[in-house]
Write an enzyme that holds these catalytic residues in place. Structure first.
Site, PDB file in Angstrom:
ATOM      1  N   GLU A 226      -2.946   2.981   2.191  1.00 40.58           N
ATOM      2  CA  GLU A 226      -2.318   4.016   1.373  1.00 40.58           C
ATOM      3  C   GLU A 226      -3.234   4.356   0.205  1.00 40.58           C
ATOM      4  OE1 GLU A 226       1.706   4.366  -1.459  1.00 40.58           O
ATOM      5  OE2 GLU A 226       1.477   2.721  -0.028  1.00 40.58           O
ATOM      6  N   GLU A 231       0.989   9.235  -8.624  1.00 36.55           N
ATOM      7  CA  GLU A 231       2.348   8.745  -8.826  1.00 36.55           C
ATOM      8  C   GLU A 231       2.652   8.983 -10.291  1.00 36.55           C
ATOM      9  OE1 GLU A 231       3.853   5.523  -6.030  1.00 36.55           O
ATOM     10  OE2 GLU A 231       1.955   4.712  -6.784  1.00 36.55           O
TER      11      GLU A 231
END
Length: 446
Positions: A226, A231
């Site tokens: 990932e 974020e």
């Protein structure tokens, strides 16, 4: 969260696999983006997005009965993993009315709460049956984002994982769902809340969540590398590579999955922590936020560069553009940790300074991340956190640690401000908008 339609769903003949229903036509919202050349010229690409299958109405293949209601499986339709896959189908989605997902040209808006639905996750498509794949090495990925309507406890995320381009369609005989219906999700947490994994229902060992009315944890998880490009909310942001031992999606079982959903966080084949660069955590508390250098009260551009040395990923650099000004990422202000980008040296020094176990290096570090970066799927999502209330992003974490110690403070949010009960009731109207996506060689997109 799960749509209830009243139309017929065709019986599909399969031995084991996630199936596609026909109760509602699946129409992917369009989303244009730009592919750029080294010369700086960019060409518009007509893409679209698809909703993750985990959010979809899951029902009997020959009727209207829910296979999954709230956070529990129907015991008759789903007595075991294989029977569940034979008996159940995921169906088409009403993107705006049910899930709060809207697109306009090159812009995509994800609303937090729409009716009973909470959050969403979508993937960029190359065509109606295939995810768009990206090779990140020696390229850069650029997008605009508006996080002004994302308070504490929420995460408007843009990231890549090593999902199969067809959502696992070709691997499992009779799978009629595939990427068209958003199947095949995986990430470095080896999530065990996914309802169908590798063509099987995740029924056996399923435990409904005590805090999330729509979720639970099953006996299987789904793992893959990932790359968290973004974020963030209006208070804090981080970008984080998470390598795994395999560059492809793999299935795991029980606590051997590791990650958020298991008792042994570091017991799996992936790095659930990653090597993160959060400006606030790295000691610059005035770089990002409302009224800060990167002013989150208005839209800005995020540029991420993947620099390779001899074919191996050596550095992940970050720039911002706001009000016409190019702004380099903030420098670390932590003693013993230098730089404003992610390198192997930065990651090792950061883990030492913060007293964190170096799981990143144990799973191959930047080199392993680079090995996975040649074929990744773009994911855009909005979510809240039933495990740690997003404190790892925007507050002090761990909760029992001294906030004055290096690496503990990650943002200005109070502990508990991101509790899902709070954000879902008080900030149901939250949203994030991504737009103007560009991809190409380093230096070509901004």
């Amino acid at each position: 969260m799960y749509q209830r339609a009243l139309l017929f769903s065709a019986l599909l003949s399969v031995s084991r696999a996630q199936q596609a229903g026909t109760a509602q036509e699946e129409v992917h919202p369009s989303l244009t983006w730009q592919r750029c050349e080294a010369s700086g010229s960019c060409t518009e690409v007509a893409g679209s997005v698809v909703l993750d299958s985990n959010w979809r109405w899951t029902h009997s293949v020959d009727g209207y009965t829910n296979c999954y209601t709230g956070n529990e499986w129907d015991a008759t339709l789903c007595p075991d993993n294989e029977s569940c896959a034979q008996n159940c189908a995921v169906d088409g989605a009403d993107y705006e009315a049910t899930y709060g997902i809207t697109s306009n040209g090159d812009s995509l808006t994800l609303k937090f709460v729409t009716g009973s639905n909470v959050g969403s996750r979508v993937y960029l498509m190359e065509d109606d049956e295939t995810y768009q794949m990206f090779d990140l090495l020696n390229n850069e990925f650029t997008f605009d984002v508006d996080v002004s309507n994302l308070p504490c406890g929420l995460n408007g995320a843009l990231y890549f994982t090593s999902m199969d381009a067809d959502g696992g369609l070709s691997k499992y005989e009779g799978n009629t769902a595939g990427a068209k219906y958003g199947t095949g999700y995986c990430d470095s947490q080896c999530p065990r809340d996914i309802k169908f994994i590798n063509g099987l229902g995740n029924v056996e060992g399923w435990e409904p969540s005590d805090s999330d009315a729509n979720a639970g944890v099953g006996g299987m998880g789904t793992c893959c590398p990932e790359m968290d490009i973004w974020e963030a909310n209006s208070i804090s942001t981080a970008y984080t590579p998470h390598p795994c031992d395999s560059v492809e999606q793999t299935m795991c079982e029980g606590d051997s999955c590791g990650g958020t959903y298991s008792d042994d966080r570091y017991g799996g084949t992936c790095d659930p922590d990653g090597c993160d660069f959060n400006s606030y955590r790295m000691g610059n508390t005035s770089f990002y936020g409302p009224g800060a250098i990167i002013d989150t009260s208005s839209k800005f551009t995020v540029v991420t560069q993947f620099i390779a040395d001899g074919g191996s990923l050596s550095e992940i650099k970050r720039f911002y553009v706001q009000n016409g000004e190019v702004i380099p990422n903030s420098e670390s202000n932590i003693s013993g940790v230098e730089g404003n980008s992610i390198t192997s040296e930065f990651c090792t020094a950061q883990k030492t300074a913060f007293g964190d176990e170096d799981i990143f290096a144990q799973h191959g570090g930047l080199s392993a991340m680079g090995d996975a970066a040649s074929a990744m799927v773009l994911i855009l999502s909005i979510w809240d956190d039933h495990h740690s209330s997003m404190m790892w992003l925007d507050s002090s974490y761990p909760t029992d640690a001294d906030p004055s110690q290096p690496g503990v403070a990650r943002g200005t949010c109070e502990q508990g401000a991101g509790d899902p009960d709070v954000v879902e009731s008080e900030h149901a109207d939250a949203s994030v908008t991504f737009s103007n996506i560009k991809f190409g060689p380093i230096g070509s997109t901004f």
